[in-house]
Design an enzyme around this catalytic site. Structure first.
Site, PDB file in Angstrom:
ATOM      1  CB  SER A 183      40.227   2.306 -51.298  1.00 48.41           C
ATOM      2  OG  SER A 183      40.082   3.158 -50.599  1.00 48.41           O
ATOM      3  CG  HIS A 188      42.659   2.870 -45.572  1.00 47.59           C
ATOM      4  ND1 HIS A 188      41.066   3.494 -45.399  1.00 47.59           N
ATOM      5  CD2 HIS A 188      43.034   3.135 -46.909  1.00 47.59           C
ATOM      6  CE1 HIS A 188      40.720   4.426 -46.537  1.00 47.59           C
ATOM      7  NE2 HIS A 188      41.773   4.144 -47.401  1.00 47.59           N
ATOM      8  CD  GLN A 205      39.308   1.909 -47.518  1.00 49.96           C
ATOM      9  OE1 GLN A 205      39.606   1.201 -48.411  1.00 49.96           O
ATOM     10  NE2 GLN A 205      38.899   2.520 -47.280  1.00 49.96           N
ATOM     11  CD  GLU A 206      36.940   4.659 -44.574  1.00 44.55           C
ATOM     12  OE1 GLU A 206      36.078   5.047 -44.558  1.00 44.55           O
ATOM     13  OE2 GLU A 206      37.850   4.490 -45.582  1.00 44.55           O
ATOM     14  CD  GLU A 242      40.474   6.976 -44.180  1.00 41.77           C
ATOM     15  OE1 GLU A 242      39.790   6.564 -43.303  1.00 41.77           O
ATOM     16  OE2 GLU A 242      40.152   7.184 -44.682  1.00 41.77           O
ATOM     17  CG  ASP A 260      34.230   3.027 -47.196  1.00 37.99           C
ATOM     18  OD1 ASP A 260      33.771   2.577 -48.335  1.00 37.99           O
ATOM     19  OD2 ASP A 260      35.568   4.214 -47.169  1.00 37.99           O
ATOM     20  CD  GLU A 307      32.396   5.278 -47.720  1.00 38.30           C
ATOM     21  OE1 GLU A 307      32.135   5.848 -46.888  1.00 38.30           O
ATOM     22  OE2 GLU A 307      33.545   5.797 -48.571  1.00 38.30           O
ATOM     23  CG  ASP A 365      34.677   6.771 -52.093  1.00 39.57           C
ATOM     24  OD1 ASP A 365      34.710   7.853 -52.504  1.00 39.57           O
ATOM     25  OD2 ASP A 365      35.631   6.328 -51.280  1.00 39.57           O
ATOM     26  CE  LYS A 423      37.292   9.279 -50.256  1.00 38.78           C
ATOM     27  NZ  LYS A 423      36.950   7.713 -50.607  1.00 38.78           N
ATOM     28  CG  HIS A 456      39.039  11.752 -44.494  1.00 38.21           C
ATOM     29  ND1 HIS A 456      40.065  11.451 -43.248  1.00 38.21           N
ATOM     30  CD2 HIS A 456      38.947  10.629 -44.342  1.00 38.21           C
ATOM     31  CE1 HIS A 456      39.464  10.610 -43.364  1.00 38.21           C
ATOM     32  NE2 HIS A 456      38.782   9.926 -43.559  1.00 38.21           N
ATOM     33  NE  ARG A 457      40.925  10.005 -51.257  1.00 33.26           N
ATOM     34  CZ  ARG A 457      40.347   9.867 -52.984  1.00 33.26           C
ATOM     35  NH1 ARG A 457      39.785   9.791 -53.857  1.00 33.26           N
ATOM     36  NH2 ARG A 457      40.615   9.128 -53.348  1.00 33.26           N
ATOM     37  CE  LYS A 510      34.644   7.818 -44.748  1.00 33.47           C
ATOM     38  NZ  LYS A 510      34.488   6.433 -46.080  1.00 33.47           N
TER      39      LYS A 510
HETATM   40  P1  PGA Z   1      41.066   6.649 -50.022  1.00 33.21           P
HETATM   41  O1  PGA Z   1      40.088   6.334 -48.952  1.00 33.21           O
HETATM   42  O2  PGA Z   1      40.876   8.197 -49.227  1.00 33.21           O
HETATM   43  O3  PGA Z   1      41.937   5.716 -49.299  1.00 33.21           O
HETATM   44  O4  PGA Z   1      40.445   6.459 -51.229  1.00 33.21           O
HETATM   45  C1  PGA Z   1      38.817   6.493 -48.580  1.00 33.21           C
HETATM   46  C2  PGA Z   1      37.449   6.093 -48.738  1.00 33.21           C
HETATM   47  O5  PGA Z   1      37.755   5.085 -49.667  1.00 33.21           O
HETATM   48  O6  PGA Z   1      36.406   6.920 -48.207  1.00 33.21           O
HETATM   49 ZN    ZN Z   2      35.600   4.782 -49.026  1.00 30.57          ZN
END
Ligand code: PGA
Ligand code: ZN
Length: 420
Positions: free
Chosen positions: A41, A154, A162-163, A204, A241, A283, A311, A336, A364-365, A387
């Site tokens: 993403s 993910h 997403q998270e 993840e 997130d 996030e 992010d 990142k 991380h990614r 994270k």
């Molecule tokens: P990505 O996801 O590494 O797929 O961008 C991580 C995030 O969005 O924090």
């Molecule tokens: Zn993110």
């Protein structure tokens, strides 16, 4: 002075099984390597990831042209440079590329080299990597934000967000932080099993059960925290997130359900879940260009209690961070390395973020590797949080294990960083 003798790159594979680049930098007697991660993403303003779009043999995903550029142009340019002069090396890489988003050489080629140089410098000096960044003493360990339920891009379930992460706020040291997360994750696994749902994991390492309602995921986590004997919002906090870029259409958002609603309505829903689930960090609550929505949210919630993290909004880019600061967009930033492409630029962003009082969270990614550089980076930059996924999948656990080693090396006096 130790000089760069040569640089060699190769195509390896990341945790999603996609090709990625590993660079190896050589001095006379030693060498160090680094592997570039890759997101799913991604933000529009991220540095460019070079892939061979026309190479059908790897479905357009290979990085062989980036590998070639490292072995030729980059190696030639950096040969003979002082390995300990990271800033100069990074400037040489930036200039050699010559574009704003590093689209000539590819940020993946550049970053793998930049990190490998940093690692080799520490190796030659015989000092632990985490001691070579911004701070030289009084090291503190970051709080892990463990992504325990995966949704969005993910996972293949219908979860909008997403998270769903947990942060063990009660932990007095890193090992205890790990133990707390371990217990909650085990209880969560049992709860998911009891519901007859799958406990298979997403990119993840978090569970990716077939549920399609954010609140259902949040209820499960609250229950897991309770069953573990911890208090939600005190001992363990829930962090999210949203990755709202993926949930944005015609100025509306589908964060809390499938239907698209206004920013105002989305904020009302955020307020509800913040109160109900005692959420401590959100996030990317809105899309990367929706600066007014970010500012509205910051004005609507208690920012002493809740962390708003940029992010995709900032993409570890100093210009965007400055814009966000002036706009009152957030109070924290996700970091990142591959969003910007060099170690030096990443450190510049962290330095600035800390000056303006933002919390820095190293990340991380979703496509990652056995490379544990970010664990050292988190400690060496005094970052409050890291994270790096759940307690599953070795590419995630590897970073936590490195932090355990760092804690051991630092001994009894090391503390956890402050999160508030
Ligand atoms: P990505 O996801 O590494 O797929 O961008 C991580 C995030 O969005 O924090
Ligand atoms: Zn993110």
């Amino acid at each position: 002075m130790s000089k760069i003798l040569k640089i060699r790159a190769r195509q390896v594979f990341d945790s999603r099984g996609n090709p990625t680049i590993e660079a190896e930098v050589y001095s006379k007697n030693l060498s160090s390597s680094a592997i570039c991660p890759s997101g799913a993403s991604t933000g529009t303003y991220e540095a460019y990831e070079k892939r061979d779009k026309n190479n059908k043999k790897y479905l357009g995903k290979s990085v062989l042209s980036a590998v070639k550029l490292v072995n030729t142009k980059i190696s030639k340019k950096l040969k003979g440079q002082n390995i300990h002069d990271q800033e100069r090396i990074d400037v040489l890489l930036i200039n050699l590329d010559g574009t704003k988003q590093k689209s000539n050489l590819g940020a993946n080629a550049i970053l793998a080299v930049s990190i490998a140089v940093k690692k080799l410098s520490a190796k030659i000096k015989k000092i632990s990597l985490y001691k070579t960044f911004l701070i030289k003493k009084n090291f503190q360990l970051p709080y892990p934000m463990m992504n325990i339920i995966n949704g969005g891009a993910h996972a293949n379930n219908g979860l909008r967000i997403q998270e769903f992460m947990i942060r063990p706020d009660k932990a007095k040291n890193f090992s205890e932080a790990m133990r707390i997360c371990f217990i909650v994750i085990n209880n969560l696994r049992n709860l998911i099993k009891k519901k007859g749902l799958s406990t298979s994991v997403g990119d993840e390492g978090g569970f990716a059960p077939m549920i399609n309602n954010n609140n259902q995921a949040l209820d499960l986590i609250v229950l897991a925290i309770k069953k573990s004997g911890f208090k939600n919002g005190k001992d363990v906090s829930i962090c999210l997130d949203v990755a709202a870029n993926e949930l944005f259409k015609n100025n509306k958002y589908s964060i809390h359900s499938r239907s698209y609603v206004s920013v105002g309505k989305s904020i009302k829903e955020y307020e509800k879940i913040i109160n109900k689930y005692k959420i401590k960090s959100i996030e990317d609550p809105f899309a990367e260009n929706d600066w007014t929505a970010w500012n509205k949210l910051m004005k609507s919630i208690n920012t002493n209690k809740v962390q708003i993290v940029g992010d995709d909004l900032y993409v570890t880019n100093l210009e965007r961070l400055k814009k966000g600061f002036l706009n009152g967009s957030s109070n924290s930033i996700l970091i990142k390395l591959n969003q910007i492409g060099t170690v030096s630029e990443t450190l510049d962003v962290i330095r600035f973020a800390q000056i303006i009082g933002y919390k820095t969270i190293i990340s991380h990614r979703s496509g990652d590797s056995e490379d544990t550089f970010i664990a050292d980076l988190a400690v060496g930059t005094n970052s409050n949080q890291i994270k790096t996924g759940s307690l599953a999948r070795s590419e995630r656990v590897a970073k936590y294990n490195q932090l355990i080693r760092i804690e051991e090396e630092l001994g009894n006096n090391v503390r956890m960083n402050k999160i508030r």
